[in-house]
Design a protein around this motif. Structure first.
Motif, short mmCIF file in Angstrom:
data_model
loop_
_atom_site.label_atom_id
_atom_site.label_comp_id
_atom_site.label_asym_id
_atom_site.label_seq_id
_atom_site.Cartn_x
_atom_site.Cartn_y
_atom_site.Cartn_z
N GLU A 1 7.29 -4.88 -4.95
CA GLU A 1 8.36 -3.93 -4.85
C GLU A 1 8.84 -3.67 -6.52
O GLU A 1 8.91 -2.53 -6.62
CB GLU A 1 9.32 -4.28 -3.97
CG GLU A 1 9.24 -4.61 -2.59
CD GLU A 1 9.65 -3.19 -1.76
OE1 GLU A 1 9.52 -2.05 -2.00
OE2 GLU A 1 10.32 -3.35 -0.69
N ARG A 2 9.10 -4.56 -7.20
CA ARG A 2 9.86 -4.23 -8.66
C ARG A 2 8.40 -3.72 -9.35
O ARG A 2 8.73 -3.03 -10.15
CB ARG A 2 10.16 -5.75 -8.85
CG ARG A 2 11.43 -6.22 -8.23
CD ARG A 2 11.74 -7.80 -8.62
NE ARG A 2 11.82 -7.71 -10.07
CZ ARG A 2 13.07 -7.23 -10.81
NH1 ARG A 2 13.84 -6.70 -10.26
NH2 ARG A 2 13.00 -7.43 -12.25
N LEU A 3 7.30 -4.23 -9.31
CA LEU A 3 6.08 -3.90 -10.24
C LEU A 3 5.80 -2.47 -9.92
O LEU A 3 5.72 -1.52 -10.84
CB LEU A 3 4.98 -4.67 -10.00
CG LEU A 3 5.24 -6.05 -10.54
CD1 LEU A 3 3.91 -6.86 -10.21
CD2 LEU A 3 5.38 -6.11 -12.08
N SER B 1 0.64 -1.21 -0.01
CA SER B 1 -0.04 0.01 -0.02
C SER B 1 0.84 1.04 -0.06
O SER B 1 0.18 2.39 0.11
CB SER B 1 -0.77 0.14 1.10
OG SER B 1 -1.51 -1.14 1.23
N GLY B 2 2.28 1.25 -0.02
CA GLY B 2 2.78 2.26 0.18
C GLY B 2 4.17 1.92 0.49
O GLY B 2 4.78 0.82 0.31
N GLU B 3 4.90 2.82 1.07
CA GLU B 3 6.23 2.51 1.70
C GLU B 3 6.51 1.89 2.96
O GLU B 3 7.61 1.59 3.32
CB GLU B 3 7.04 3.94 1.72
CG GLU B 3 7.42 4.61 0.38
CD GLU B 3 8.17 3.57 -0.47
OE1 GLU B 3 9.24 3.10 0.03
OE2 GLU B 3 7.96 3.70 -1.34
N GLY B 4 5.32 1.86 3.72
CA GLY B 4 5.32 1.25 4.84
C GLY B 4 5.31 -0.57 4.67
O GLY B 4 5.27 -0.78 3.87
N PRO B 5 4.96 -1.17 5.83
CA PRO B 5 5.17 -2.64 5.93
C PRO B 5 3.95 -2.93 4.90
O PRO B 5 2.75 -2.32 4.92
CB PRO B 5 4.64 -3.07 7.24
CG PRO B 5 5.10 -1.95 7.99
CD PRO B 5 4.83 -0.74 7.32
N GLY B 6 3.91 -4.36 4.26
CA GLY B 6 2.73 -4.96 3.49
C GLY B 6 1.86 -5.72 4.47
O GLY B 6 2.00 -5.76 5.65
N GLU B 7 1.07 -6.15 3.78
CA GLU B 7 -0.07 -7.13 4.48
C GLU B 7 0.15 -8.60 3.56
O GLU B 7 -0.29 -8.66 2.53
CB GLU B 7 -1.28 -6.44 4.06
CG GLU B 7 -2.48 -7.11 5.20
CD GLU B 7 -3.77 -6.65 4.97
OE1 GLU B 7 -4.74 -7.17 5.71
OE2 GLU B 7 -3.78 -5.60 4.34
N GLY C 1 8.61 -2.66 7.26
CA GLY C 1 8.87 -1.30 6.83
C GLY C 1 10.45 -0.65 6.71
O GLY C 1 10.35 0.51 6.68
N VAL C 2 11.41 -1.66 6.82
CA VAL C 2 12.55 -1.20 7.06
C VAL C 2 13.10 -0.25 5.88
O VAL C 2 12.94 -0.49 4.67
CB VAL C 2 13.58 -2.34 7.33
CG1 VAL C 2 15.06 -1.74 7.37
CG2 VAL C 2 13.21 -2.96 8.47
N ALA C 3 13.71 1.06 6.27
CA ALA C 3 14.13 1.80 5.14
C ALA C 3 15.56 1.42 4.59
O ALA C 3 16.33 0.97 5.45
CB ALA C 3 14.31 3.34 5.86
#
Length: 351
Positions: free
Chosen positions: A320-322, A21-27, A128-130
């Motif tokens: 992440e790639r897409l 959903s963005g730059e944070g963790p996924g689900e 969500g590690v940067a």
């Protein structure tokens, strides 16, 4: 973004659906893994032909369950990802071909995922590690210290010159007559043993370059076992405890060397991350937690369900790639060997 991921590089048939959903963790909406332990146990390791046939038999059902558990249809997906290597080529072909077929039928973008990259990016799925962060990737086939700079951007700081960490655990378990897979068996027996009874070496300890070598330690265990034979249950416990204690010391020392190499080039990492099947080992996690505290950074390890091979990590790497527009053609070929950063491999090191 909803992505289906398929993993068949070794002896787990896996599929999962994740949401980015963005730059944070996924689900993780679903994560189905069908292991093949019983099929390979009699051989003390994975038999490639047996693994490939098992993937063929299981994959359709595993994918169907992953979609059902997530409550989505193929049409609802935004993309399909499949591990394209590195791994046992027969298994890779099964998953890669199935992923391509699903993407073609559903008219969805396809991502051919590097299995190692999927492990490397799991900490972003869970926490969500940067970027950039320091990664210890440790499994049955790979042991590497990597600077993870971004999606598709990896610098290998150190690697094993012989056995991988998980491979060493499996070989020690086999020589001591323990079950397969060996890592959990050695950890279980070590919990009841005396780690100080046998004086095992700590290979590469104190070296500036952050490489690993496990073959000498494995040989030392074999020699002690032969000298002590016939082995009773206490002997086995003590051998496992001594071996594991040596491995923990080596991992902590080599990771510290990796942190120095990382800092020299990139400054402080955002986190110390451990991924791969060996990340499930409790004493290794505890040692790395202590190192992270010394470095003043968080230590991030996936939940146990995401340490071994799984479809969620493939789906996340694909997402992440897409998200960056990195779409692969359907003629992408399987890659039995596919290092993340071949240019920085140590001389004589395993890819």
């Amino acid at each position: 973004m909803l992505v289906l991921g398929i993993e068949t590089t070794c002896d787990e048939t896996a599929a999962a659906v994740v949401r980015r959903s963005g730059e944070g963790p996924g689900e993780v909406l679903s994560n189905v893994v069908r292991a093949q332990f019983e099929a390979h146990a009699a051989f003390g390791g994975v038999v490639p032909e047996i693994a490939a046939r098992a993937h063929i038999d299981a994959l359709d059902g595993v994918v169907a369950k992953a979609l059902a558990d997530a409550g989505v249809t193929l049409d609802a997906l935004d993309g399909v990802a499949a591990a394209a290597g590195p791994g046992l080529v027969g298994g890779v072909i099964v998953g890669l071909t199935s992923g391509k077929a699903l993407a073609l039928v559903a008219d969805k973008p396809f991502s051919a995922v590097n299995h190692l990259e999927a492990h490397a990016l799991t900490a972003r799925l869970t926490d969500g590690v940067a970027f950039p962060y320091l990664l210890l990737l440790a499994s049955g086939g790979h042991t590497q210290l990597l600077a993870v700079l971004g999606v598709g951007r990896y610098l290998r700081l150190g690697t094993t010159l012989d056995d991988a960490l998980g491979e060493a655990f499996d070989k020690v378990a086999k020589m001591l007559g323990l079950g397969y897979p060996g890592g959990p068996q050695v950890e279980l027996r070590a919990a009841s043993g005396d780690p100080a009874r046998f004086a095992f070496p700590r290979p590469m300890h104190g070296r500036a370059e952050p490489n690993f070598s496990l073959s000498g330690l494995k040989t030392a265990v074999r020699l002690e076992a032969e000298r002590t034979a016939p082995l009773n249950e206490t002997d086995v416990d003590d051998l496992c405890a001594g071996f594991q204690a040596a491995v923990v010391d080596v991992v902590a020392n080599r990771a510290r060397a990796g942190a120095r190499a990382f800092a020299e080039r990139f400054g402080a990492p955002s986190a110390l991350v451990v991924a791969g099947g060996v990340a499930a080992n409790g004493p290794i996690r505890q040692a790395l937690q202590g190192l992270a505290g010394d470095l003043g950074v968080p230590m991030v390890a996936p939940p146990l369900a995401l340490c071994g091979d799984n479809g969620a990590m493939i789906a996340w790497a694909g997402a992440e790639r897409l998200a960056l527009g990195l779409v692969d053609d359907l003629d992408f070929a399987p890659r039995p060997r596919w290092p993340l950063d071949a240019a920085s491999a140590a001389p004589g090191a395993k890819a």
